[in-house]
Design an enzyme around this catalytic site. Structure first.
Site, short mmCIF file in Angstrom:
data_model
loop_
_atom_site.label_atom_id
_atom_site.label_comp_id
_atom_site.label_asym_id
_atom_site.label_seq_id
_atom_site.Cartn_x
_atom_site.Cartn_y
_atom_site.Cartn_z
N GLU A 249 -4.55 -1.58 -2.79
CA GLU A 249 -4.94 -2.87 -3.38
C GLU A 249 -4.41 -3.95 -2.44
OE1 GLU A 249 -6.67 -3.25 -6.19
OE2 GLU A 249 -6.69 -1.15 -6.78
N CYS A 283 -3.13 -12.27 -5.49
CA CYS A 283 -4.18 -11.73 -4.62
C CYS A 283 -5.57 -12.15 -5.07
CB CYS A 283 -4.07 -10.21 -4.57
SG CYS A 283 -4.07 -9.45 -6.20
P1 NDP Z 1 3.51 -6.19 2.44
O1 NDP Z 1 2.40 -5.31 2.82
O2 NDP Z 1 4.33 -6.79 3.52
O3 NDP Z 1 4.56 -5.42 1.48
C1 NDP Z 1 4.18 -4.79 0.29
C2 NDP Z 1 5.13 -3.62 0.03
O4 NDP Z 1 4.99 -2.67 1.05
C3 NDP Z 1 6.61 -4.01 0.01
O5 NDP Z 1 7.28 -3.21 -0.93
C4 NDP Z 1 7.03 -3.69 1.42
O6 NDP Z 1 8.40 -3.46 1.58
C5 NDP Z 1 6.24 -2.42 1.67
N1 NDP Z 1 6.03 -2.11 3.09
C6 NDP Z 1 6.03 -2.96 4.15
N2 NDP Z 1 5.79 -2.28 5.30
C7 NDP Z 1 5.60 -0.98 4.94
C8 NDP Z 1 5.31 0.21 5.68
N3 NDP Z 1 5.14 0.19 7.00
N4 NDP Z 1 5.19 1.37 4.99
C9 NDP Z 1 5.34 1.41 3.65
N5 NDP Z 1 5.64 0.31 2.91
C10 NDP Z 1 5.76 -0.87 3.54
O7 NDP Z 1 2.87 -7.30 1.51
P2 NDP Z 1 3.56 -8.59 0.93
O8 NDP Z 1 4.90 -8.27 0.38
O9 NDP Z 1 3.47 -9.66 1.92
O10 NDP Z 1 2.62 -8.88 -0.34
C11 NDP Z 1 1.64 -9.82 -0.31
C12 NDP Z 1 0.29 -9.21 -0.01
O11 NDP Z 1 -0.08 -8.34 -1.07
C13 NDP Z 1 -0.82 -10.24 0.05
O12 NDP Z 1 -1.68 -9.98 1.14
C14 NDP Z 1 -1.58 -10.03 -1.26
O13 NDP Z 1 -2.91 -10.46 -1.19
C15 NDP Z 1 -1.42 -8.58 -1.48
N6 NDP Z 1 -1.57 -8.24 -2.90
C16 NDP Z 1 -2.67 -7.54 -3.33
C17 NDP Z 1 -2.87 -7.27 -4.68
C18 NDP Z 1 -4.05 -6.50 -5.16
O14 NDP Z 1 -4.02 -6.00 -6.29
N7 NDP Z 1 -5.12 -6.36 -4.39
C19 NDP Z 1 -1.94 -7.76 -5.68
C20 NDP Z 1 -0.83 -8.49 -5.14
C21 NDP Z 1 -0.66 -8.70 -3.79
P3 NDP Z 1 9.43 -4.68 1.94
O15 NDP Z 1 10.05 -5.00 0.64
O16 NDP Z 1 10.40 -4.14 2.89
O17 NDP Z 1 8.61 -5.77 2.52
#
Ligand code: NDP
Length: 512
Positions: A249, A283
């Site tokens: 997502e 999002c």
């Molecule tokens: P990220 O992709 O940076 O992080 C999301 C999660 O993934 C965090 O827990 C993060 O950990 C983890 N993560 C980061 N890198 C990796 C990796 N290489 N492997 C596995 N896990 C990893 O997103 P954001 O935190 O910036 O969230 C915002 C984004 O999410 C926006 O683009 C938004 O549109 C999208 N979003 C989509 C939704 C949907 O339902 N479609 C709903 C809500 C948000 P860490 O804590 O270390 O960063």
């Protein structure tokens, strides 16, 4: 407000073998909120194994007997809503109104799957190869251990909307929440255990995504990820190497269309509600508004009036319409997008500045016009309280421009005519389209799947798909009489002729 004893109790739930910690921020003040444990890749491996052990027992519990745990969780969520909101607001800086909507989402999920899961997961009789001679059933087998990775913007809703169906389907879960918003997620996990979830079935690991998230992607039997498109691509590649399934997502650059026959007041109020939910860090929030020229001036005037009436505050009550951005990083992105647009000739109709006197990461709801393709905010997700308005000549132009993005998560259409709205909606390349609403009614309609087209995702949450993705289908077919091995005395050519005759007969009788 959040006692040390509570933090200690919640942190006990984290699979972490060392005393290393992360500090999280109280978003409204910028001070330290809590220290949460840091898990290592070895802790992830142990958490997956522990969840697997508990899952083997849980998979043997009948679906109907799993449901009461979630019914009790539902009651506990209602009872503890205010405590959850206190933590959620401190960790994210969102307004209490936005927090209330967020905490309500898992209630809908529980209600839906408590009713639908027993039937969806029950063995289904399928037509066998030959009527009467072959009996075929489709079973739904849990994947095993699901790795769930969630972001910081809607940490409570996104974790529990995904965990609940995974658990109901008979899986164990290892959850990696974003570190900054781990406490509110842990509070919900604690409630699930209070509701009677078998010990060990749901594990929590905390740590940097590239370290702990990667370790989880490399060990779980299925990955449910919500976050950025960039990380989603990395996860898909790793899961592909192991041939395990995943759902993603991801981000959006969502359009909102105001058609010529819209109720302009309703459109203006609805646009404010959806564009600035959680300060635009949603999002599904629209960042691009396409308004028919016939109602453009009226809409812009009403929209600006509504935006200017919004109350921004760091308040732990329902007085604020909009709270803070969640982090310095997010604030910097918003400032960068707005300043870039301003420098390249965009007009700032309202907003356009940070509000540090309210809290370190506050930024005003901002409305831009004259935005052009060379500006950052034109087609990059800002993920903040910044929207651009474009005048369009007709529906065709609105649809073309709405679809001119690599994303396809959510779209909104405002029209007094439902038929007109539906006609336009069907032309939009988005996984969810809301008519006369921004993002709430589709999200709340848990019977229908929702998710992203194009770069906005793979797979769906909600609906049958949101449950069945956590299972493998298994085809069990019984040969009631020997069909596939002809008797020794029968020449094989005769067997071929008789089978072809049978297939012809079946085709003619329209059974197959
Ligand atoms: P990220 O992709 O940076 O992080 C999301 C999660 O993934 C965090 O827990 C993060 O950990 C983890 N993560 C980061 N890198 C990796 C990796 N290489 N492997 C596995 N896990 C990893 O997103 P954001 O935190 O910036 O969230 C915002 C984004 O999410 C926006 O683009 C938004 O549109 C999208 N979003 C989509 C939704 C949907 O339902 N479609 C709903 C809500 C948000 P860490 O804590 O270390 O960063």
């Amino acid at each position: 407000m959040i006692s040390d004893a509570l933090v200690a109790r919640l942190c006990d739930r984290v699979a972490a073998s060392t005393s290393d910690t992360f500090s999280t921020v109280n978003v409204f003040t910028g001070g330290t909120l809590a220290k949460v444990p840091r898990s290592s890749p070895e802790d992830v491996a142990e958490a997956v194994e522990a969840a697997r052990k508990a899952q083997q027992v849980w998979a043997g519990v009948a679906v109907a007997d799993r449901i009461p745990v979630f019914e009790r969780f539902h009651a506990l969520l209602l009872k503890h809503t205010e405590e959850i909101l206190d933590i959620l607001q401190a960790e994210t800086g969102k307004s209490r109104k936005d927090g209330f909507l967020e905490v309500s989402a898992p209630l809908v999920t529980v209600g839906h799957y408590a009713r639908k899961a027993p039937k969806l997961l029950a063995p289904q009789r399928r037509q066998g190869m030959l009527p009467g001679l072959v009996k075929t059933r489709e079973l739904r087998v849990p994947k095993g251990v699901v790795g769930t990775i969630t972001p910081w913007n809607y940490p409570f809703a996104l974790a529990f909307m995904d965990i609940i169906p995974a658990l109901i389907a008979g899986n164990g879960v290892v959850l990696k929440p974003d570190t900054q918003t781990a406490l509110c997620t842990l509070f919900g996990v604690d409630l699930l255990y209070q509701a009677g979830l078998p010990q060990g079935l749901l594990q929590v690991v905390i740590g940097d995504g590239p370290v702990v998230g990667t370790a989880l992607v490399d060990t779980a039997d299925y990955i449910g990820f919500t976050g950025s498109t960039r990380t989603g691509r990395e996860i898909a590649a790793r899961a592909g190497q192991r041939l395990v399934g995943y759902s993603l997502e991801l981000g959006g650059k969502n359009p909102l269309l105001v058609l010529a026959d819209a109720n302009v007041h309703q459109a203006a109020v609805g646009a404010v509600q959806t564009c600035f939910s959680n300060s635009g860090q949603l999002c599904m929030s629209p960042e691009r508004l396409f308004v028919h020229t016939a109602v453009y001036d009226d809409f812009v005037q009403r929209f600006l009036n509504e935006v200017k009436r919004m109350n921004l505050a760091a308040a732990y009550d329902y007085s604020a319409d909009m709270g803070s951005l969640t982090s310095q990083r997010q604030l910097e992105t918003v400032i960068k997008h707005v300043e870039d647009a301003r420098a390249k000739g965009a007009t700032v109709l309202t907003g356009g500045k940070a509000r540090p006197e309210l809290g370190p990461f506050f930024y005003e709801p901002t409305v831009l016009t004259d935005v052009t393709p060379e500006m950052l905010c034109y087609d990059n997700e800002t993920f903040g309280p910044v929207v651009s308005i474009y005048r369009v000549a007709d529906d065709t132009e609105a649809v073309e421009r709405a679809n001119a993005t690599s994303y396809g998560l959510n779209a909104s259409v405002f029209s007094k005519s439902i038929a007109h709205g539906e006609h336009v909606a069907a032309q939009l390349k988005a996984g969810t389209v809301h008519i006369n609403d921004g993002h709430v009614v589709g999200l709340g309609s848990a019977d229908a799947p929702m998710g992203g087209m194009k770069d906005s995702g793979v797979g769906r949450r909600n609906g049958a798909e949101g449950l069945l993705k956590y299972t493998e289908s298994q085809n069990i077919s019984v040969q009631r009489v020997p069909l596939t091995t002809p008797p020794r005395w029968l020449p094989f050519g005769w067997y071929v002729k008789s089978m072809q005759g049978l297939l012809r007969l079946i085709r003619r009788s329209n059974i197959r």
